[in-house]
Scaffold this motif. Structure first.
Motif, PDB file in Angstrom:
ATOM      1  N   TYR A 149      -9.586   0.901   9.219  1.00 52.06           N
ATOM      2  CA  TYR A 149     -10.683   1.138   8.286  1.00 52.06           C
ATOM      3  C   TYR A 149     -11.658   2.177   8.833  1.00 52.06           C
ATOM      4  O   TYR A 149     -12.147   3.043   8.103  1.00 52.06           O
ATOM      5  CB  TYR A 149     -11.407  -0.168   7.980  1.00 52.06           C
ATOM      6  N   ARG A 150     -11.950   2.090  10.118  1.00 50.09           N
ATOM      7  CA  ARG A 150     -12.851   3.072  10.717  1.00 50.09           C
ATOM      8  C   ARG A 150     -12.234   4.466  10.668  1.00 50.09           C
ATOM      9  O   ARG A 150     -12.940   5.459  10.466  1.00 50.09           O
ATOM     10  CB  ARG A 150     -13.177   2.674  12.151  1.00 50.09           C
ATOM     11  N   ALA A 151     -10.924   4.544  10.838  1.00 54.28           N
ATOM     12  CA  ALA A 151     -10.255   5.843  10.766  1.00 54.28           C
ATOM     13  C   ALA A 151     -10.309   6.410   9.348  1.00 54.28           C
ATOM     14  O   ALA A 151     -10.537   7.613   9.156  1.00 54.28           O
ATOM     15  CB  ALA A 151      -8.808   5.715  11.237  1.00 54.28           C
ATOM     16  N   LEU A 152     -10.127   5.547   8.348  1.00 52.66           N
ATOM     17  CA  LEU A 152     -10.171   6.018   6.959  1.00 52.66           C
ATOM     18  C   LEU A 152     -11.570   6.449   6.555  1.00 52.66           C
ATOM     19  O   LEU A 152     -11.729   7.327   5.689  1.00 52.66           O
ATOM     20  CB  LEU A 152      -9.669   4.919   6.026  1.00 52.66           C
ATOM     21  N   HIS A 153     -12.600   5.863   7.154  1.00 54.32           N
ATOM     22  CA  HIS A 153     -13.968   6.264   6.840  1.00 54.32           C
ATOM     23  C   HIS A 153     -14.269   7.678   7.316  1.00 54.32           C
ATOM     24  O   HIS A 153     -15.213   8.311   6.828  1.00 54.32           O
ATOM     25  CB  HIS A 153     -14.955   5.286   7.477  1.00 54.32           C
ATOM     26  N   VAL A 159      -6.840  10.113   8.893  1.00 49.21           N
ATOM     27  CA  VAL A 159      -5.593   9.559   8.363  1.00 49.21           C
ATOM     28  C   VAL A 159      -4.523   9.493   9.443  1.00 49.21           C
ATOM     29  O   VAL A 159      -3.727   8.549   9.510  1.00 49.21           O
ATOM     30  CB  VAL A 159      -5.106  10.412   7.167  1.00 49.21           C
ATOM     31  N   ALA A 160      -4.511  10.488  10.338  1.00 48.65           N
ATOM     32  CA  ALA A 160      -3.501  10.502  11.405  1.00 48.65           C
ATOM     33  C   ALA A 160      -3.689   9.347  12.378  1.00 48.65           C
ATOM     34  O   ALA A 160      -2.731   8.961  13.072  1.00 48.65           O
ATOM     35  CB  ALA A 160      -3.555  11.840  12.150  1.00 48.65           C
ATOM     36  N   ASP A 161      -4.887   8.767  12.438  1.00 47.53           N
ATOM     37  CA  ASP A 161      -5.150   7.668  13.372  1.00 47.53           C
ATOM     38  C   ASP A 161      -4.797   6.302  12.787  1.00 47.53           C
ATOM     39  O   ASP A 161      -4.885   5.299  13.501  1.00 47.53           O
ATOM     40  CB  ASP A 161      -6.629   7.672  13.778  1.00 47.53           C
ATOM     41  N   VAL A 223       2.056  11.183   0.341  1.00 49.94           N
ATOM     42  CA  VAL A 223       0.917  11.986   0.791  1.00 49.94           C
ATOM     43  C   VAL A 223       0.315  11.406   2.061  1.00 49.94           C
ATOM     44  O   VAL A 223      -0.032  12.135   3.000  1.00 49.94           O
ATOM     45  CB  VAL A 223      -0.138  12.080  -0.329  1.00 49.94           C
ATOM     46  N   MET A 224       0.195  10.080   2.122  1.00 48.11           N
ATOM     47  CA  MET A 224      -0.362   9.445   3.314  1.00 48.11           C
ATOM     48  C   MET A 224       0.536   9.649   4.525  1.00 48.11           C
ATOM     49  O   MET A 224       0.058   9.821   5.652  1.00 48.11           O
ATOM     50  CB  MET A 224      -0.563   7.959   3.059  1.00 48.11           C
ATOM     51  N   LEU A 225       1.852   9.641   4.322  1.00 50.31           N
ATOM     52  CA  LEU A 225       2.763   9.869   5.439  1.00 50.31           C
ATOM     53  C   LEU A 225       2.682  11.297   5.960  1.00 50.31           C
ATOM     54  O   LEU A 225       2.851  11.539   7.162  1.00 50.31           O
ATOM     55  CB  LEU A 225       4.197   9.540   5.013  1.00 50.31           C
ATOM     56  N   LEU A 231      -3.583  16.135   2.723  1.00 51.00           N
ATOM     57  CA  LEU A 231      -4.957  15.872   2.301  1.00 51.00           C
ATOM     58  C   LEU A 231      -5.860  17.087   2.479  1.00 51.00           C
ATOM     59  O   LEU A 231      -6.970  17.104   1.947  1.00 51.00           O
ATOM     60  CB  LEU A 231      -5.523  14.686   3.093  1.00 51.00           C
ATOM     61  N   ALA A 232      -5.398  18.077   3.232  1.00 51.24           N
ATOM     62  CA  ALA A 232      -6.204  19.288   3.392  1.00 51.24           C
ATOM     63  C   ALA A 232      -6.169  20.160   2.143  1.00 51.24           C
ATOM     64  O   ALA A 232      -6.988  21.084   2.012  1.00 51.24           O
ATOM     65  CB  ALA A 232      -5.713  20.087   4.597  1.00 51.24           C
ATOM     66  N   LYS A 233      -5.250  19.901   1.232  1.00 52.88           N
ATOM     67  CA  LYS A 233      -5.131  20.690   0.004  1.00 52.88           C
ATOM     68  C   LYS A 233      -5.937  20.007  -1.103  1.00 52.88           C
ATOM     69  O   LYS A 233      -5.626  18.890  -1.507  1.00 52.88           O
ATOM     70  CB  LYS A 233      -3.673  20.810  -0.406  1.00 52.88           C
ATOM     71  N   PRO A 234      -6.965  20.665  -1.614  1.00 48.17           N
ATOM     72  CA  PRO A 234      -7.826  20.037  -2.644  1.00 48.17           C
ATOM     73  C   PRO A 234      -7.061  19.672  -3.904  1.00 48.17           C
ATOM     74  O   PRO A 234      -7.374  18.667  -4.557  1.00 48.17           O
ATOM     75  CB  PRO A 234      -8.898  21.088  -2.914  1.00 48.17           C
TER      76      PRO A 234
END
Length: 275
Positions: A149-153, A159-161, A223-225, A231-234
């Motif tokens: 959760y801390r990584a997603l914040h 995301v890589a963490d 996308v998460m994988l 995620l860098a692409k808007p």
């Protein structure tokens, strides 16, 4: 003159009344199911209104001076008060919405018939709705779940963490999957309702919605994988956001369509007492 007495002439044969051809004539809980769906829709409406109100207060607190809504001489206390009220609006609307949705689904469980496995689908849906959030909360307090959760914040950089290499993290993922399964089961319950009322439109709509959800979940996982590269692409992030917004809107529309289906179906059903 001889007389014969036949007891069969004095007795009337008790015949069971024929069962009604339409099962809806003996299923008396559909009106309560319809009212329960209305309560669920009202709960989601409260959630949307409360979230919008809270978001507006946050924007007003953080960017009110830039937008020239707040006076330039507004002190820090006013900003803090707006943030507090925004948090209260979102928090209270979430609690009230969750309570109304739970009550509505419970009434669906209590009043739905067993035909088309409607009651059993609703039972498993309620079970997942209770177990999923509890598991997610328990395994997110500490350990690997809290680290995720801390990584997603942190946003896309974190995301890589996110890792699921421990038991707690895997169970956290299982809790999220169970929560999503409750939504799928409720849609299957709505499909069963449409099948009970012989609504091909509603049944086909639920099939398309479940297909859309499967594609959306698959795309999100992909996308998460891929991590930060995707995620860098808007445009990808915007597409995912619009996809999940469409999921929420479609979910509400299916519930509304089921409510209308019940109303229209019951209007054509005659009471067995009037037959």
């Amino acid at each position: 003159m001889t007389m014969s007495l036949q007891t069969s002439m004095l007795l009337t044969r008790a015949e069971n009344p024929s069962a009604p051809k339409n099962p809806l004539q003996v299923e008396y809980g559909w009106r309560e199911v319809g009212k329960a769906l209305t309560k669920i829709l009202l709960g989601y409406f409260i959630l949307v209104v409360g979230s919008i109100a809270g978001a507006c207060l946050f924007v007003l607190a953080l960017h009110g001076r830039e937008l020239e809504i707040l006076p330039k001489g507004a002190n820090k206390n006013l900003v803090e008060v707006l943030i507090i009220f925004g948090s209260l609006a979102i928090g209270l609307s979430c609690l009230l919405s969750y309570g109304m949705v739970m009550v509505g689904k419970w009434r669906c469980l209590m009043n739905a018939p067993e035909r088309r496995a409607a009651k059993w689908l609703m039972f498993v849906c309620m079970l997942c709705l209770l177990v999923g959030p509890v598991m997610n909360a328990l395994f997110s307090i500490s350990g690997a779940g809290a680290d995720n959760y801390r990584a997603l914040h942190k946003g896309r950089e974190g995301v890589a963490d996110v890792k699921f290499d421990t038991t707690g993290a895997v169970l956290q993922l299982v809790g999220a999957a169970i929560s999503l399964a409750s939504t799928v089961l409720f849609v299957l319950f709505l499909r069963a309702v449409g099948s009970c009322f012989n609504s091909t439109v509603l049944v086909s709509g639920t099939h398309l919605y479940l297909l859309y959800l499967a594609l959306l979940v698959g795309g999100t996982v992909q996308v998460m994988l891929n991590g930060e590269k995707s995620l860098a692409k808007p445009e990808i992030v915007m597409a995912l956001g619009l996809g999940w917004l469409g999921f929420a809107v479609g979910y509400v529309l299916i519930i509304l369509a089921t409510r209308i289906c019940i109303l229209n179906g019951l209007s054509r059903v005659r009471s067995p007492l009037a037959l």
